[in-house]
Design a protein around this motif. Structure first.
Motif, short mmCIF file in Angstrom:
data_model
loop_
_atom_site.label_atom_id
_atom_site.label_comp_id
_atom_site.label_asym_id
_atom_site.label_seq_id
_atom_site.Cartn_x
_atom_site.Cartn_y
_atom_site.Cartn_z
N ASP A 243 0.83 -1.20 0.00
CA ASP A 243 0.00 0.00 0.00
C ASP A 243 0.87 1.26 0.00
O ASP A 243 0.62 2.19 -0.77
CB ASP A 243 -0.93 -0.03 1.21
CG ASP A 243 -1.78 1.22 1.33
OD1 ASP A 243 -2.58 1.48 0.41
OD2 ASP A 243 -1.64 1.93 2.34
N ARG B 78 1.05 4.22 -2.91
CA ARG B 78 0.73 5.61 -2.59
C ARG B 78 1.95 6.52 -2.74
O ARG B 78 1.84 7.60 -3.32
CB ARG B 78 0.16 5.71 -1.17
CG ARG B 78 -1.25 5.15 -1.06
CD ARG B 78 -1.89 5.31 0.31
NE ARG B 78 -1.19 4.52 1.34
CZ ARG B 78 -0.40 5.03 2.27
NH1 ARG B 78 -0.20 6.32 2.35
NH2 ARG B 78 0.19 4.25 3.14
N VAL C 50 -3.69 7.50 -4.57
CA VAL C 50 -4.39 7.68 -3.30
C VAL C 50 -5.41 6.56 -3.13
O VAL C 50 -5.88 5.98 -4.11
CB VAL C 50 -5.11 9.04 -3.22
CG1 VAL C 50 -4.12 10.19 -3.26
CG2 VAL C 50 -6.16 9.19 -4.31
N ASP C 51 -5.73 6.26 -1.89
CA ASP C 51 -6.86 5.39 -1.57
C ASP C 51 -8.08 6.30 -1.68
O ASP C 51 -8.30 7.18 -0.85
CB ASP C 51 -6.68 4.85 -0.15
CG ASP C 51 -7.84 4.00 0.35
OD1 ASP C 51 -8.97 4.15 -0.17
OD2 ASP C 51 -7.62 3.21 1.27
N GLN D 188 -9.51 9.15 0.92
CA GLN D 188 -9.37 10.56 0.55
C GLN D 188 -10.71 11.28 0.63
O GLN D 188 -10.82 12.33 1.26
CB GLN D 188 -8.79 10.67 -0.85
CG GLN D 188 -8.61 12.11 -1.31
CD GLN D 188 -8.20 12.20 -2.75
OE1 GLN D 188 -8.75 11.54 -3.61
NE2 GLN D 188 -7.19 13.02 -3.02
N TYR E 44 -7.50 2.52 -5.89
CA TYR E 44 -6.41 3.48 -6.01
C TYR E 44 -6.68 4.35 -7.23
O TYR E 44 -7.13 3.86 -8.26
CB TYR E 44 -5.07 2.76 -6.20
CG TYR E 44 -4.59 2.04 -4.97
CD1 TYR E 44 -3.99 2.74 -3.92
CD2 TYR E 44 -4.73 0.67 -4.83
CE1 TYR E 44 -3.55 2.08 -2.79
CE2 TYR E 44 -4.29 0.01 -3.71
CZ TYR E 44 -3.70 0.72 -2.69
OH TYR E 44 -3.26 0.06 -1.57
#
Length: 94
Positions: free
Chosen positions: A9, A13, A19-20, A24, A52
């Motif tokens: 992860d 990122r 980004v997740d 976010q 993502y």
């Protein structure tokens, strides 16, 4: 299928500049995201599924998403269909 903050992860990122999206949009800290399970087996609950995306993608909401076995809502529309629940989001495409 890796936890938020795991090496995989973090690589996606940090090195992938991704980004997740759920975290976010919902303003979730890493700790809160870890506590939002997307899968379960017996009594174990895991936050192992994510969407993502690039940071600038216009996510509108994740109103169709619920944690696995959310407290107080045992009969949500995805209950019992799988050992995972989907992350359902709406995105704006210009």
């Amino acid at each position: 299928n890796s936890l938020p903050g795991s090496p995989v992860d973090a690589y996606l990122r940090d090195r992938g500049n991704l980004v997740d999206a759920l975290a976010q949009v919902e303003g979730m800290s890493l700790e809160r995201r870890r506590g939002w399970p997307t899968a379960g087996f017996m009594q174990a609950r895991m936050a192992i599924d994510r969407i993502y995306s690039s940071p600038g993608l216009g996510w509108l909401d994740f109103d169709g998403s619920v944690p696995f076995d959310p407290p107080g809502t045992p009969h949500h529309r995805f209950a019992g269909l799988s050992d995972h629940v989907p992350i359902v989001g709406r995105v704006r495409l210009d």
